[in-house]
Scaffold this motif. Structure first.
Motif, mmCIF file in Angstrom:
data_model
loop_
_atom_site.group_PDB
_atom_site.id
_atom_site.type_symbol
_atom_site.label_atom_id
_atom_site.label_comp_id
_atom_site.label_asym_id
_atom_site.label_seq_id
_atom_site.Cartn_x
_atom_site.Cartn_y
_atom_site.Cartn_z
ATOM 1 N N UNK A 44 5.212 -4.892 8.571
ATOM 2 C CA UNK A 44 5.968 -4.432 7.398
ATOM 3 C C UNK A 44 5.024 -4.049 6.259
ATOM 4 N N UNK A 45 3.997 -4.864 6.046
ATOM 5 C CA UNK A 45 3.012 -4.565 5.003
ATOM 6 C C UNK A 45 2.387 -3.193 5.225
ATOM 7 N N UNK A 46 1.965 -2.926 6.449
ATOM 8 C CA UNK A 46 1.294 -1.666 6.731
ATOM 9 C C UNK A 46 2.248 -0.478 6.692
ATOM 10 N N UNK A 47 3.446 -0.648 7.205
ATOM 11 C CA UNK A 47 4.384 0.477 7.235
ATOM 12 C C UNK A 47 4.849 0.873 5.841
ATOM 13 N N UNK A 48 4.918 -0.085 4.927
ATOM 14 C CA UNK A 48 5.354 0.232 3.560
ATOM 15 C C UNK A 48 4.187 0.545 2.629
ATOM 16 N N UNK A 49 3.039 -0.102 2.851
ATOM 17 C CA UNK A 49 1.958 -0.034 1.857
ATOM 18 C C UNK A 49 0.611 0.368 2.425
ATOM 19 N N UNK A 50 0.541 0.702 3.710
ATOM 20 C CA UNK A 50 -0.753 0.969 4.336
ATOM 21 C C UNK A 50 -1.575 2.037 3.640
ATOM 22 N N UNK A 51 -0.922 3.053 3.087
ATOM 23 C CA UNK A 51 -1.650 4.133 2.420
ATOM 24 C C UNK A 51 -2.322 3.662 1.135
ATOM 25 N N UNK A 52 -1.878 2.514 0.609
ATOM 26 C CA UNK A 52 -2.385 2.023 -0.664
ATOM 27 C C UNK A 52 -3.364 0.858 -0.505
ATOM 28 N N UNK A 53 -3.642 0.482 0.734
ATOM 29 C CA UNK A 53 -4.535 -0.649 1.014
ATOM 30 C C UNK A 53 -5.824 -0.136 1.630
ATOM 31 N N UNK A 54 -6.952 -0.598 1.092
ATOM 32 C CA UNK A 54 -8.261 -0.187 1.604
ATOM 33 C C UNK A 54 -8.943 -1.287 2.408
ATOM 34 N N UNK A 55 -8.657 -2.534 2.061
ATOM 35 C CA UNK A 55 -9.301 -3.669 2.719
ATOM 36 C C UNK A 55 -8.300 -4.800 2.860
ATOM 37 N N UNK A 56 -8.387 -5.510 3.968
ATOM 38 C CA UNK A 56 -7.608 -6.727 4.172
ATOM 39 C C UNK A 56 -8.571 -7.851 4.523
ATOM 40 N N UNK A 57 -8.491 -8.915 3.752
ATOM 41 C CA UNK A 57 -9.317 -10.092 4.016
ATOM 42 C C UNK A 57 -8.440 -11.179 4.638
ATOM 43 N N UNK A 58 -8.814 -11.621 5.830
ATOM 44 C CA UNK A 58 -8.144 -12.756 6.461
ATOM 45 C C UNK A 58 -8.688 -14.001 5.775
#
Length: 268
Positions: A44-58
């Motif tokens: 859900x995070x990626x489908x709604x906001x993926x274009x606005x995210x550059x990095x994901x930290x686990x």
């Protein structure tokens, strides 16, 4: 029945500032901290906001706590959206303490992580080892992000140390240097115990390191994001953003919220 013709938003409504870059961005990067999202929530995070995210930290040392197939799937999904994904720097610190660096690097490469965070927020790390870890990450084909600052309550920024750290990290190949604020944003770095920005310290950092494209500011609270956007413009790199705040932050960046409507005039 007449079908409605395809229409698109007027660009001045999508981005009133006229400043927002598309990926891959050199300015205005957003780093999300994932502290335990399930696969559906991640999708859900990626489908709604993926274009606005550059990095994901686990976040921190959570990577080995996931079922391995699930973690691999999350990493593959992030890659499909051109998002750099990496384990938290604290996990690398654990590997240092446990003398398990080879195993750490073997595993993150096997899983498909595309980035590495090098930090010493909890442990003491000499400059030589920091350099070696940056170079090792680059040698493994990873995007290296370093971090400056201790995680302890009340820790502050030592300007001379910051300057030396940033310059050497970049010289050895780090793409970004993160200014520590933890996931709380309280009582660490440039933020006081209430989460308010200490503008005098912010000003000292900006005077010492004028090239903002190499600094990523952890700013988990909306008030901190607004303040840094007002002070530094829509191109500031921001990190430790909660997954459910990505669209809200993007609206702030573009002047689509009342807090930053004035950014509309900040066109460069």
């Amino acid at each position: 029945m007449k079908l409605a013709s395809h229409v698109q938003w007027n660009p001045v409504l999508v981005d009133p500032t006229g400043c927002r870059q598309n990926k891959p961005r050199t300015l205005g990067k957003t780093m999300v901290i994932d502290k335990g999202l399930g696969l559906n929530a991640f999708e859900d995070l990626l489908s709604t906001s993926g274009a606005h995210v550059d990095m994901i930290k686990i976040g921190f040392g959570t990577a080995p706590l996931y079922p391995e197939p699930l973690l691999r799937t999350k990493i593959e999904m992030a890659q499909a959206y051109d998002i750099c994904i990496y384990p938290g720097g604290t996990f690398l610190e654990v590997a240092v303490v446990q003398d398990a660096l080879s195993s750490f690097f073997d595993m993150i490469k096997s899983l498909g992580f595309t980035g590495l965070e090098v930090s010493d927020g909890t442990i003491d790390m000499n400059r030589g080892l920091r350099n070696e870890l940056i170079e090792r990450g680059l040698g493994e084909g990873l995007e290296v992000i370093t971090e400056y600052g201790k995680k302890g309550w009340g820790s502050s920024i030592e300007i001379e140390e910051l300057i030396e750290t940033v310059l050497l990290d970049v010289e050895f190949g780090a793409g970004l240097v993160t200014i520590e604020a933890r996931e709380s944003g309280l009582g660490v770095g440039i933020f006081d115990a209430q989460g308010n920005c200490k503008d005098e310290e912010l000003s000292r950092v900006l005077t010492a390191i004028p090239k903002q494209e190499i600094l990523l500011w952890e700013a988990p609270l909306k008030s901190q994001q607004v303040h840094l956007l007002q002070q530094l413009g829509s191109g500031v790199h921001l990190g430790n953003i909660s997954p459910h705040e990505i669209i809200s932050l993007e609206a702030l960046r573009r002047g689509l919220r009342s807090d930053t409507l004035a950014l509309e005039s900040d066109k460069s």
